[in-house]
Design an enzyme around this catalytic site. Structure first.
Site, PDB file in Angstrom:
ATOM      1  N   GLU A  14       1.102 -14.219  -5.409  1.00  0.00           N
ATOM      2  CA  GLU A  14       0.050 -13.381  -4.600  1.00  0.00           C
ATOM      3  C   GLU A  14      -0.975 -13.147  -5.747  1.00  0.00           C
ATOM      4  OE1 GLU A  14       2.085 -10.510  -1.859  1.00  0.00           O
ATOM      5  OE2 GLU A  14       2.392  -9.435  -3.850  1.00  0.00           O
ATOM      6  N   GLY A  20      -4.647  -7.324   0.222  1.00  0.00           N
ATOM      7  CA  GLY A  20      -5.539  -6.267   1.106  1.00  0.00           C
ATOM      8  C   GLY A  20      -6.623  -6.392   1.447  1.00  0.00           C
ATOM      9  N   GLU A  74       0.615  -4.173  -7.728  1.00  0.00           N
ATOM     10  CA  GLU A  74       0.294  -2.729  -7.797  1.00  0.00           C
ATOM     11  C   GLU A  74       1.164  -2.087  -8.672  1.00  0.00           C
ATOM     12  OE1 GLU A  74       0.491  -2.471  -3.612  1.00  0.00           O
ATOM     13  OE2 GLU A  74      -1.312  -3.503  -3.159  1.00  0.00           O
ATOM     14  N   SER A 131      -3.282 -11.034   2.241  1.00  0.00           N
ATOM     15  CA  SER A 131      -3.814 -11.190   3.617  1.00  0.00           C
ATOM     16  C   SER A 131      -3.299 -12.176   4.516  1.00  0.00           C
ATOM     17  CB  SER A 131      -5.420 -11.343   3.239  1.00  0.00           C
ATOM     18  OG  SER A 131      -6.075 -10.532   2.693  1.00  0.00           O
ATOM     19  N   GLY A 159       1.953  -7.554   3.426  1.00  0.00           N
ATOM     20  CA  GLY A 159       1.708  -6.182   3.250  1.00  0.00           C
ATOM     21  C   GLY A 159       1.150  -5.744   4.829  1.00  0.00           C
ATOM     22  N   GLY A 160      -0.283  -5.289   4.597  1.00  0.00           N
ATOM     23  CA  GLY A 160      -0.842  -4.597   5.818  1.00  0.00           C
ATOM     24  C   GLY A 160      -0.373  -5.178   7.211  1.00  0.00           C
ATOM     25  N   HIS A 192       5.324  -6.308  -8.655  1.00  0.00           N
ATOM     26  CA  HIS A 192       4.232  -6.498  -7.649  1.00  0.00           C
ATOM     27  C   HIS A 192       2.909  -5.941  -8.329  1.00  0.00           C
ATOM     28  CE1 HIS A 192       1.441  -5.407  -4.561  1.00  0.00           C
ATOM     29  NE2 HIS A 192       2.113  -6.454  -3.718  1.00  0.00           N
ATOM     30  N   ASN A 226       6.287  -6.039   2.882  1.00  0.00           N
ATOM     31  CA  ASN A 226       6.216  -5.072   2.046  1.00  0.00           C
ATOM     32  C   ASN A 226       5.297  -3.777   2.467  1.00  0.00           C
ATOM     33  OD1 ASN A 226       5.409  -3.441  -0.163  1.00  0.00           O
ATOM     34  ND2 ASN A 226       4.209  -5.003  -1.006  1.00  0.00           N
ATOM     35  N   TRP A 227       6.115  -2.901   3.225  1.00  0.00           N
ATOM     36  CA  TRP A 227       5.555  -1.705   3.709  1.00  0.00           C
ATOM     37  C   TRP A 227       4.594  -0.715   2.684  1.00  0.00           C
ATOM     38  CZ3 TRP A 227       9.793   1.006   7.073  1.00  0.00           C
ATOM     39  CH2 TRP A 227      10.370   0.200   8.034  1.00  0.00           C
ATOM     40  N   LYS A 228       4.994  -0.975   1.326  1.00  0.00           N
ATOM     41  CA  LYS A 228       4.003  -0.276   0.165  1.00  0.00           C
ATOM     42  C   LYS A 228       4.547   1.220   0.601  1.00  0.00           C
ATOM     43  CE  LYS A 228       0.773  -4.114  -0.255  1.00  0.00           C
ATOM     44  NZ  LYS A 228      -0.415  -4.397  -0.679  1.00  0.00           N
TER      45      LYS A 228
HETATM   46  P1  PGA Z   1      -1.525  -7.828   2.249  1.00  0.00           P
HETATM   47  O1  PGA Z   1      -0.448  -7.427   1.009  1.00  0.00           O
HETATM   48  O2  PGA Z   1      -0.670  -8.591   3.000  1.00  0.00           O
HETATM   49  O3  PGA Z   1      -1.856  -6.500   2.735  1.00  0.00           O
HETATM   50  O4  PGA Z   1      -2.731  -8.539   1.327  1.00  0.00           O
HETATM   51  C1  PGA Z   1       0.287  -8.470   0.432  1.00  0.00           C
HETATM   52  C2  PGA Z   1       1.163  -7.366  -0.579  1.00  0.00           C
HETATM   53  O5  PGA Z   1       0.637  -6.722  -1.427  1.00  0.00           O
HETATM   54  O6  PGA Z   1       2.281  -8.164  -0.972  1.00  0.00           O
END
Ligand code: PGA
Length: 263
Positions: free
Chosen positions: A174, A180, A106, A220, A241-242, A104, A12-14
């Site tokens: 999640e 994050g 966010e 994470s 994500g990251g 998600h 997930n590149w966001k």
């Molecule tokens: P993260 O994000 O790996 O940076 O914790 C995961 C996500 O939000 O899908």
């Protein structure tokens, strides 16, 4: 991870990488997967770029027959019409997206998406031939008040009750506190909630759905902790994500079968 479910590692590149950067990134990723002899039959790797990158990434995947599936990060509950700024699921399937993220944390936080909205988006995805990846998870406050499973199970139940049995979906657990933060859940914590989610699928959609639905862990995830998650019976992959923005890290995560037995 049960052997009957093909693991999915989803990046997930966001809101990162514009379309020019996405081209350079996917080229590097494809090269690194090849260099490391990544086996695309064994593990499915998906990338989830921003909307503006989808066409560029689709073109690269098709031109070079890359071992990557494409997904979007969101979609509208509507299929067309006067909805300025929204993106239809039909546009995403025309771009050969396989998946779309729904709910998600966010989006739940930034755009106040509730369970009804998520159910509408999952229905829109299914109607347009996309596989929704429904994200569920508890905040720190939820964890303190209700324990780990209640909120994710309620979020999943709300959506499962709104779609027919046999609908093809993926679930991503999640915990919001793990996203994050560098503070991943432990494999035991993640397995407990993923097991509860699978039992929820069993209760509402039956045994076949419970056995075939992939449940991912996200929050994470790194190359150093993926093996611990993937060893667990009810975890079938990761939403990353990251670490999905770092080619070497992401490739090492995708190659978890190479280090799952030695951890
Ligand atoms: P993260 O994000 O790996 O940076 O914790 C995961 C996500 O939000 O899908």
């Amino acid at each position: 991870m049960a052997t009957t479910r093909r693991p999915l590692i989803a990046g997930n590149w966001k809101m990162n990488l514009n379309h020019l950067q996405s081209i350079a990134f996917v080229q590097k990723l494809a090269w690194a997967l090849k260099d490391k002899k990544f086996n695309g039959q064994e593990v499915e790797v998906g990338v989830f770029p921003p909307f503006t990158d989808l066409r560029s990434v689709q073109t690269l995947i098709n031109a070079d027959d890359l071992p990557l599936t494409l997904g979007a990060q969101d979609l509208s509950v509507h299929d067309e019409g006067a909805h300025t700024g929204d993106i239809s699921g039909s546009f995403l399937s025309a771009l050969e997206c396989t998946y779309v993220l729904v709910g998600h944390s966010e989006r739940r936080a930034d755009h106040h998406e509730d369970d009804d909205t998520c159910a509408g988006k999952v229905q829109a995805a299914l109607r347009n031939g996309l596989t929704p990846i429904l994200c569920v998870g508890e905040t720190t406050e939820d964890l303190e008040k209700f324990g780990a499973s209640k909120v994710p199970v309620d979020q999943l139940s709300a959506v499962l009750s709104a779609i027919p049995q046999g609908s093809d979906i993926v679930v991503a657990y999640e915990p919001v506190w793990a996203i994050g933060s560098g503070q991943a859940a432990t494999p035991d914590q993640a397995e407990d909630v993923c097991r509860a989610l699978r039992e929820t699928i069993r209760t509402l959609h039956g045994d076949d759905a419970a056995e075939s639905t992939r449940i991912l862990y996200g929050g994470s995830v790194k190359s150093t902790n993926i093996a611990g998650f993937m060893k667990r019976e009810n975890i079938d992959g990761a939403l990353v994500g990251g670490a999905s923005l770092d080619v070497d890290e992401f490739v090492a995560i995708a190659r978890f079968p190479q280090h799952v037995s030695v951890e």
